[in-house]
Design an enzyme around this catalytic site. Structure first.
Site, PDB file in Angstrom:
ATOM      1  N   ASN A   9       0.882  -1.039  -0.149  1.00 16.99           N
ATOM      2  CA  ASN A   9      -0.284  -0.021  -0.096  1.00 16.99           C
ATOM      3  C   ASN A   9       0.781   1.231   0.155  1.00 16.99           C
ATOM      4  OD1 ASN A   9      -1.631   1.998   0.424  1.00 16.99           O
ATOM      5  ND2 ASN A   9      -2.333   1.445   2.528  1.00 16.99           N
ATOM      6  N   LYS A  11       0.143   4.259  -0.324  1.00 21.44           N
ATOM      7  CA  LYS A  11      -0.495   5.333   0.581  1.00 21.44           C
ATOM      8  C   LYS A  11      -0.263   6.573  -0.270  1.00 21.44           C
ATOM      9  CE  LYS A  11       0.153   3.148   4.839  1.00 21.44           C
ATOM     10  NZ  LYS A  11       0.352   3.250   6.145  1.00 21.44           N
ATOM     11  N   HIS A  95      -9.327   0.735   5.177  1.00 15.47           N
ATOM     12  CA  HIS A  95      -8.062   1.187   5.867  1.00 15.47           C
ATOM     13  C   HIS A  95      -8.150   2.165   7.262  1.00 15.47           C
ATOM     14  CE1 HIS A  95      -4.075   2.352   6.465  1.00 15.47           C
ATOM     15  NE2 HIS A  95      -3.740   1.322   5.757  1.00 15.47           N
ATOM     16  N   GLU A  97      -6.467   4.427   8.188  1.00 18.04           N
ATOM     17  CA  GLU A  97      -6.664   5.987   7.759  1.00 18.04           C
ATOM     18  C   GLU A  97      -7.589   6.562   7.200  1.00 18.04           C
ATOM     19  OE1 GLU A  97      -2.854   5.597   5.454  1.00 18.04           O
ATOM     20  OE2 GLU A  97      -1.908   4.763   7.566  1.00 18.04           O
ATOM     21  N   GLU A 167      -4.941  -5.053  10.777  1.00 14.18           N
ATOM     22  CA  GLU A 167      -3.911  -3.780  11.064  1.00 14.18           C
ATOM     23  C   GLU A 167      -4.102  -3.199  12.116  1.00 14.18           C
ATOM     24  OE1 GLU A 167      -2.188  -2.653   7.000  1.00 14.18           O
ATOM     25  OE2 GLU A 167      -3.631  -1.486   7.412  1.00 14.18           O
ATOM     26  N   GLY A 173       2.991   2.383  10.632  1.00 15.46           N
ATOM     27  CA  GLY A 173       3.943   3.607  10.680  1.00 15.46           C
ATOM     28  C   GLY A 173       4.584   3.873  12.073  1.00 15.46           C
ATOM     29  N   SER A 212       3.938  -1.986  10.131  1.00 15.83           N
ATOM     30  CA  SER A 212       5.515  -1.980  10.332  1.00 15.83           C
ATOM     31  C   SER A 212       5.855  -3.440   9.999  1.00 15.83           C
ATOM     32  CB  SER A 212       5.764  -1.653  11.711  1.00 15.83           C
ATOM     33  OG  SER A 212       5.168  -0.226  12.153  1.00 15.83           O
TER      34      SER A 212
HETATM   35  P1  13P Z   1       3.308   0.602   7.684  1.00 10.81           P
HETATM   36  O1  13P Z   1       3.900  -0.649   6.940  1.00 10.81           O
HETATM   37  O2  13P Z   1       3.991   1.814   6.989  1.00 10.81           O
HETATM   38  O3  13P Z   1       3.209   0.298   9.111  1.00 10.81           O
HETATM   39  O4  13P Z   1       1.805   0.691   6.925  1.00 10.81           O
HETATM   40  C1  13P Z   1       0.836  -0.480   7.185  1.00 10.81           C
HETATM   41  C2  13P Z   1      -0.267  -0.053   6.287  1.00 10.81           C
HETATM   42  O5  13P Z   1      -1.107   0.772   6.898  1.00 10.81           O
HETATM   43  C3  13P Z   1      -0.567  -0.647   5.035  1.00 10.81           C
HETATM   44  O6  13P Z   1      -1.848  -0.622   4.831  1.00 10.81           O
END
Ligand code: 13P
Length: 250
Positions: A9, A11, A95, A97, A167, A173, A212
Site C-alpha cells: 500500500n 499510500k 483502511h 487511515e 492492521e 507507521g 510495520s
Molecule cells: P506500515 O507498513 O508503514 O506500518 O503501514 C501499514 C499499512 O497501513 C498498510 O496498509
C-alpha cells in the site's frame, strides 16, 4: 492451502518517475516462487501508469479506496467500475487511515465492500483496534464489530471472494510491530469467527497482517499458522525490502 498474498500500500507517496523506478526494480528482484501472490496499490492517479508497468507480470493491481456508489454526482470519488476499467483486481476497504482521518464508519465500509464485489473485484477488508482500545482490552470486540458490519450486509459467503487484513492502528507507521503471537491471536479469532458461520470459508479466507512489516520481521510473522501474508506500507516503497518481504511469504 491458502496462497500467501503480500500487498504493498503506497499510500500517498510516489511520482511517475519514482513509481517507474520502483516497479522496474521490484520486477527485477521478485522471485515470487511458486506460491506468493503480489499486489501493488498505488494512488489512484498512477493506477494506469502502474498497470502498464506491470503488463506481462504476475503482479496484481489494487485501489487504496473506492466510492460506495456506482456512478453519479460524487465529486472527487472513484467507482469500483473505474478501478476495474484501469486494471485493478483488488481494492482496500476500511483502511484505518480512511476510518480515522476521513470518518469512514463501519456502515460505509460495508457498502464499499459490496460495491467492490459487485464489479467482480476482491475487497481487502481492513480491521484493527487503536492503542487505546487494545489497552482497554477491547481488541476482540472492536475487530468483531468491524467484521460484523460487513457480514450483516454481505453474509459469510461473500468472504469466499475477499481478503481480510488485520492492521492494529498502533502498529501502522510507528515501527512498533505486533509480536507474531499478538497478531496470531487476533488472526485466529477472525478465522474462528468466520469458520463458525462457514467452516470452509473460515479455512480458506486469507488474513493478512499489516503494521510495520519489514524484511527483518516478515518471516516470523508469516510463519504463524493464521497469517497468510502482509499488507505493507512504508517498506513497500523500497524495492529490495519489499521483494525480501514477498520472498519471506513463500
Ligand atoms: P506500515 O507498513 O508503514 O506500518 O503501514 C501499514 C499499512 O497501513 C498498510 O496498509
Amino acid at each position: 492451502m491458502r496462497q500467501p498474498l503480500v500487498a504493498g500500500n503506497w499510500k500517498m507517496h510516489g511520482s511517475r518517475a519514482e513509481n517507474a523506478a520502483l516497479v522496474r526494480s521490484l520486477l527485477d528482484q521478485l522471485q515470487p516462487g511458486p506460491g506468493t501472490e503480489v499486489l501493488l496499490c498505488p494512488p489512484f492517479v498512477y493506477l494506469s501508469d502502474v498497470a502498464r508497468l506491470l503488463t506481462d507480470s504476475a503482479v496484481a493491481l489494487g485501489g487504496q479506496s473506492v466510492c460506495d456508489e456506482p456512478q453519479g454526482a460524487f465529486t472527487g470519488e472513484v467507482s469500483a467500475a473505474m478501478l476495474k476499467d484501469v486494471g485493478c483486481s483488488y481494492v482496500l476497504v476500511g483502511h484505518s487511515e480512511r476510518r480515522q482521518l476521513y470518518g469512514e464508519g463501519d456502515a460505509l465500509v460495508a457498502r464499499k465492500f459490496v460495491a467492490v464485489q459487485s464489479q467482480g473485484l476482491v475487497p481487502v477488508l481492513c480491521v484493527g483496534e487503536t492503542l487505546e482500545e487494545r489497552e482497554a482490552g477491547h481488541t476482540t470486540e472492536v475487530v468483531a464489530r468491524q467484521l460484523d458490519a460487513v457480514l450483516a450486509v454481505s453474509g459469510a459467503a461473500a468472504l469466499a471472494s475477499a481478503v481480510i487484513a488485520y492492521e492494529p492502528v498502533w502498529a501502522i507507521g510507528t515501527g512498533r510491530t505486533a509480536s507474531p503471537e499478538q497478531a496470531q491471536d487476533v488472526h485466529a479469532m477472525i478465522r474462528d469467527k468466520v469458520a463458525a458461520l462457514d467452516a470452509t470459508i473460515g479455512g480458506s479466507v486469507r488474513i493478512l497482517y499489516g503494521g510495520s512489516v519489514k524484511a527483518s520481521n516478515a518471516r516470523e510473522l508469516f510463519a504463524m499458522p493464521d497469517i497468510d501474508g502482509g499488507l505493507v506500507g512504508g517498506a513497500s516503497l523500497k524495492a529490495d525490502e519489499f521483494a525480501q518481504i514477498c520472498a519471506a511469504a513463500d
